[in-house]
Design an enzyme around this catalytic site. Structure first.
Site, PDB file in Angstrom:
ATOM      1  N   GLY A 240       0.760  -1.247   0.000  1.00 37.35           N
ATOM      2  CA  GLY A 240       0.000   0.000   0.000  1.00 37.35           C
ATOM      3  C   GLY A 240       0.781   1.282   0.000  1.00 37.35           C
ATOM      4  O   GLY A 240       0.197   2.356  -0.232  1.00 37.35           O
ATOM      5  N   GLU A 276       3.811  -6.930   1.565  1.00 34.79           N
ATOM      6  CA  GLU A 276       3.278  -7.204   0.225  1.00 34.79           C
ATOM      7  C   GLU A 276       3.332  -5.963  -0.658  1.00 34.79           C
ATOM      8  O   GLU A 276       2.296  -5.509  -1.157  1.00 34.79           O
ATOM      9  CB  GLU A 276       1.828  -7.680   0.339  1.00 34.79           C
ATOM     10  CG  GLU A 276       1.612  -8.895   1.226  1.00 34.79           C
ATOM     11  CD  GLU A 276       0.135  -9.194   1.487  1.00 34.79           C
ATOM     12  OE1 GLU A 276      -0.728  -8.331   1.215  1.00 34.79           O
ATOM     13  OE2 GLU A 276      -0.150 -10.301   1.959  1.00 34.79           O
ATOM     14  N   PRO A 277       4.499  -5.377  -0.888  1.00 33.10           N
ATOM     15  CA  PRO A 277       4.541  -4.168  -1.714  1.00 33.10           C
ATOM     16  C   PRO A 277       4.368  -4.500  -3.197  1.00 33.10           C
ATOM     17  O   PRO A 277       4.935  -5.485  -3.683  1.00 33.10           O
ATOM     18  CB  PRO A 277       5.948  -3.628  -1.455  1.00 33.10           C
ATOM     19  CG  PRO A 277       6.769  -4.851  -1.178  1.00 33.10           C
ATOM     20  CD  PRO A 277       5.843  -5.812  -0.456  1.00 33.10           C
ATOM     21  N   GLY A 278       3.589  -3.707  -3.884  1.00 38.84           N
ATOM     22  CA  GLY A 278       3.428  -3.877  -5.330  1.00 38.84           C
ATOM     23  C   GLY A 278       3.870  -2.610  -6.052  1.00 38.84           C
ATOM     24  O   GLY A 278       4.951  -2.525  -6.620  1.00 38.84           O
ATOM     25  N   ARG A 315      -5.753   3.565 -15.577  1.00 40.97           N
ATOM     26  CA  ARG A 315      -5.763   4.286 -14.306  1.00 40.97           C
ATOM     27  C   ARG A 315      -6.397   5.682 -14.389  1.00 40.97           C
ATOM     28  O   ARG A 315      -7.178   6.042 -13.502  1.00 40.97           O
ATOM     29  CB  ARG A 315      -4.360   4.362 -13.706  1.00 40.97           C
ATOM     30  CG  ARG A 315      -3.773   2.983 -13.380  1.00 40.97           C
ATOM     31  CD  ARG A 315      -2.469   3.057 -12.604  1.00 40.97           C
ATOM     32  NE  ARG A 315      -2.686   3.581 -11.277  1.00 40.97           N
ATOM     33  CZ  ARG A 315      -2.449   4.823 -10.913  1.00 40.97           C
ATOM     34  NH1 ARG A 315      -1.897   5.672 -11.751  1.00 40.97           N
ATOM     35  NH2 ARG A 315      -2.725   5.209  -9.695  1.00 40.97           N
ATOM     36  N   CYS A 344     -13.601   5.190 -28.212  1.00 45.04           N
ATOM     37  CA  CYS A 344     -14.862   5.927 -28.319  1.00 45.04           C
ATOM     38  C   CYS A 344     -15.546   6.064 -26.966  1.00 45.04           C
ATOM     39  O   CYS A 344     -16.613   5.494 -26.736  1.00 45.04           O
ATOM     40  CB  CYS A 344     -15.756   5.237 -29.333  1.00 45.04           C
ATOM     41  SG  CYS A 344     -14.950   5.197 -30.932  1.00 45.04           S
ATOM     42  N   GLU A 345     -14.911   6.755 -26.062  1.00 48.03           N
ATOM     43  CA  GLU A 345     -15.446   7.070 -24.732  1.00 48.03           C
ATOM     44  C   GLU A 345     -14.832   8.399 -24.330  1.00 48.03           C
ATOM     45  O   GLU A 345     -13.621   8.582 -24.489  1.00 48.03           O
ATOM     46  CB  GLU A 345     -14.969   6.044 -23.674  1.00 48.03           C
ATOM     47  CG  GLU A 345     -15.333   4.627 -23.952  1.00 48.03           C
ATOM     48  CD  GLU A 345     -16.370   4.086 -22.995  1.00 48.03           C
ATOM     49  OE1 GLU A 345     -16.771   4.807 -22.055  1.00 48.03           O
ATOM     50  OE2 GLU A 345     -16.783   2.940 -23.204  1.00 48.03           O
ATOM     51  N   TYR A 373      -0.028  -1.524 -12.224  1.00 50.70           N
ATOM     52  CA  TYR A 373      -1.443  -1.437 -12.605  1.00 50.70           C
ATOM     53  C   TYR A 373      -1.591  -0.772 -13.974  1.00 50.70           C
ATOM     54  O   TYR A 373      -2.534  -0.014 -14.206  1.00 50.70           O
ATOM     55  CB  TYR A 373      -2.257  -0.721 -11.503  1.00 50.70           C
ATOM     56  CG  TYR A 373      -2.022  -1.350 -10.144  1.00 50.70           C
ATOM     57  CD1 TYR A 373      -2.534  -2.609  -9.852  1.00 50.70           C
ATOM     58  CD2 TYR A 373      -1.229  -0.730  -9.175  1.00 50.70           C
ATOM     59  CE1 TYR A 373      -2.283  -3.220  -8.626  1.00 50.70           C
ATOM     60  CE2 TYR A 373      -0.968  -1.334  -7.947  1.00 50.70           C
ATOM     61  CZ  TYR A 373      -1.495  -2.575  -7.686  1.00 50.70           C
ATOM     62  OH  TYR A 373      -1.243  -3.180  -6.480  1.00 50.70           O
TER      63      TYR A 373
HETATM   64  C1  LIG Z   1      -3.092  -5.012  -4.131  1.00 49.38           C
HETATM   65  C2  LIG Z   1      -2.609  -5.642  -2.889  1.00 49.38           C
HETATM   66  C3  LIG Z   1      -1.302  -5.411  -2.446  1.00 49.38           C
HETATM   67  C4  LIG Z   1      -0.356  -4.466  -3.133  1.00 49.38           C
HETATM   68  O1  LIG Z   1      -0.732  -3.145  -2.991  1.00 49.38           O
HETATM   69  P1  LIG Z   1       0.256  -1.979  -3.447  1.00 49.38           P
HETATM   70  O2  LIG Z   1      -0.501  -0.745  -3.193  1.00 49.38           O
HETATM   71  O3  LIG Z   1       0.523  -2.198  -4.896  1.00 49.38           O
HETATM   72  O4  LIG Z   1       1.480  -2.097  -2.620  1.00 49.38           O
HETATM   73  C5  LIG Z   1      -0.874  -6.080  -1.320  1.00 49.38           C
HETATM   74  N1  LIG Z   1      -1.694  -6.935  -0.650  1.00 49.38           N
HETATM   75  C6  LIG Z   1      -2.956  -7.179  -1.049  1.00 49.38           C
HETATM   76  C7  LIG Z   1      -3.790  -8.127  -0.278  1.00 49.38           C
HETATM   77  C8  LIG Z   1      -3.460  -6.536  -2.171  1.00 49.38           C
HETATM   78  O5  LIG Z   1      -4.725  -6.770  -2.553  1.00 49.38           O
END
Ligand SMILES: *Cc1c(COP(=O)(O)O)cnc(C)c1O
Length: 422
Positions: A240, A276-278, A315, A344-345, A373
């Protein structure tokens, strides 16, 4: 910090000239910097160096390309996955099963069985009914699933409503007031061992305060669970952390600030921490390169029409997200324009009334910070073939997902036999 810089007036990805790359692969295309991905992972891991053996499970949904996963797996990353498809991608990308955490509110029994067969590390379970199903599946297979219940701490993450996940009205997690009973239920069920707690309150967080509130609740709850006789060995603090998109806004907290907050709050928890960093890992490691199709003066607005669209980068239309727009070869002049795609939006708008580098037909523009994303949310709406992805490392580059051909796109349809007279 990223590896997209101007050299001799032309934007480069590491040592690769993006004008030359666009001539080779065509537009639009996503371009990722391996050095940036690696740097972000190392910076995040370094920020957690005060912790004992944390597991950094990269959130695969942010960018699931197997080359991205493999780049991270080589550095020791695990994977946070939300479908069996993502389990298979993580394994194919070289993540060992003992570093895979399976999240998600709607895992099917088949997905649970496949995850158990693959021997993954942990299931993050989001409801009492889910743990009952997992227990039945694991018992049938003669296995034991390690479980962390995902808690809903009822905290407002202060982010966009569509990516806020920790409020009471959101679908995610178990309400705190029912969580104790959920652990008691799991303790009575065969095939599951509830040995962890998990929390993830949202994405693109620009303040540590809501995370701190959520983690504080988790800490208190761990004490309560232990007092009730539960053995708690792991705490998954989710992802997050936000990244900077709009240079006019204050920068989000740094990984170092986040790590210090976590170390302070989790002192004495006596658990293995999971992260859980994305977005933080891949967000600004990727850009979307597009070409200006034409300029158009509307009734009131000057439009720059580019060959990328909302189907390639959703996004802006989904979250009103801001992406910085830069010319690959700036003309040293500025204009104010609305940047749109061909779909077309009216929602197919990347920026409204934005000041940007002046452009002419055929010029290349980039949407910055598109590594998370981006490609993963692409669709073929308007029968637009999926955009290719390219990864750069120093002076090398590789197409890590080729451009879909129109023929391949059309071949996905199978005409109903009666339409052919059969
Ligand atoms: C999407 C998600 C993440 C990653 O979130 P980021 O904002 O990309 O770091 C981690 N854990 C869970 C359960 C998620 O659904």
């Amino acid at each position: 910090m990223d590896h997209f810089d101007y050299r001799g007036g032309v934007l480069h990805a590491e040592d690769v000239n993006l004008e030359a790359l666009a001539a080779e692969v065509g537009t639009p295309f996503y371009c990722y910097s391996a050095a940036t991905i690696e740097r972000h992972y190392r910076v995040f891991r370094e920020a957690l160096s005060a912790l004992d053996d944390p597991l950094v499970a990269y959130a695969v949904k942010a960018n699931p390309n197997q080359s991205v996963i493999a780049t991270l797996a080589k550095l020791g990353a695990g994977a946070d996955v939300v479908s069996i498809g993502e389990v298979k991608r993580a394994l194919a990308g070289g993540v060992p099963p003992e570093r895979i955490v399976f999240s998600g509110v709607g895992k099917t029994a088949d997905e649970m069985a496949a995850g158990l067969d693959d021997g993954i590390y942990q299931f993050n379970v989001e409801s009492e009914t889910e743990v009952e199903t997992l227990s039945a599946v694991a018992t049938r297979l003669g296995r034991t699933a390690a479980v962390a219940f995902r808690l809903n701490p009822d905290v407002d993450a202060g982010t966009h409503a569509k990516i806020s996940t920790g409020k009471a009205e959101n679908k995610f997690g178990i309400p705190m007031e029912r969580a104790g009973a959920a652990y008691a239920l799991a303790a009575r069920l065969p095939g599951v061992e509830a040995i962890g707690v998990a929390v993830h309150i949202g994405s693109q967080l620009t303040s540590l305060a809501p995370l701190e509130r959520a983690f504080t609740r988790v800490g208190t709850f761990i004490t309560e669970l232990r007092a009730a006789g539960h053995r708690i060995e792991r705490a998954d603090l989710g992802g997050g952390l936000g990244v900077p998109y709009d240079p006019s806004l204050p920068e989000p907290p740094t990984p170092a600030e986040y790590g210090a907050m976590v170390a302070r709050l989790t002192q004495g928890w006596d658990v293995r921490l999971i992260f859980e960093p994305g977005r933080l890992i891949v967000g600004n490691a990727g850009i979307l390169v597009t070409r200006v199709v034409r300029l158009k003066t509307g009734g009131t607005t000057c439009f720059v029409i580019v060959d990328a669209a909302m189907n390639d980068l959703l996004r802006p239309s989904l979250y009103d997200a801001y992406h910085s727009i830069q010319a690959v070869r700036p003309r040293n002049d500025r204009i104010t324009a609305t940047v749109v795609g061909p779909v077309c939006e009216t929602g197919d708008t990347f920026a409204e009334g934005r000041e940007l580098d002046s452009v002419e037909e055929g010029d290349l523009l980039t949407f910055m910070t598109a590594g998370a994303y981006g490609a993963t949310m692409a669709s073929t709406y308007n029968s637009r073939a999926l955009t290719p992805e390219v990864m750069v490392s120093a002076e090398r580059w590789a197409v890590i997902r080729p451009r879909q051909s129109i023929e391949a796109l059309l071949a996905l349809d199978h005409p109903a036999p009666w339409l052919n007279g059969d």
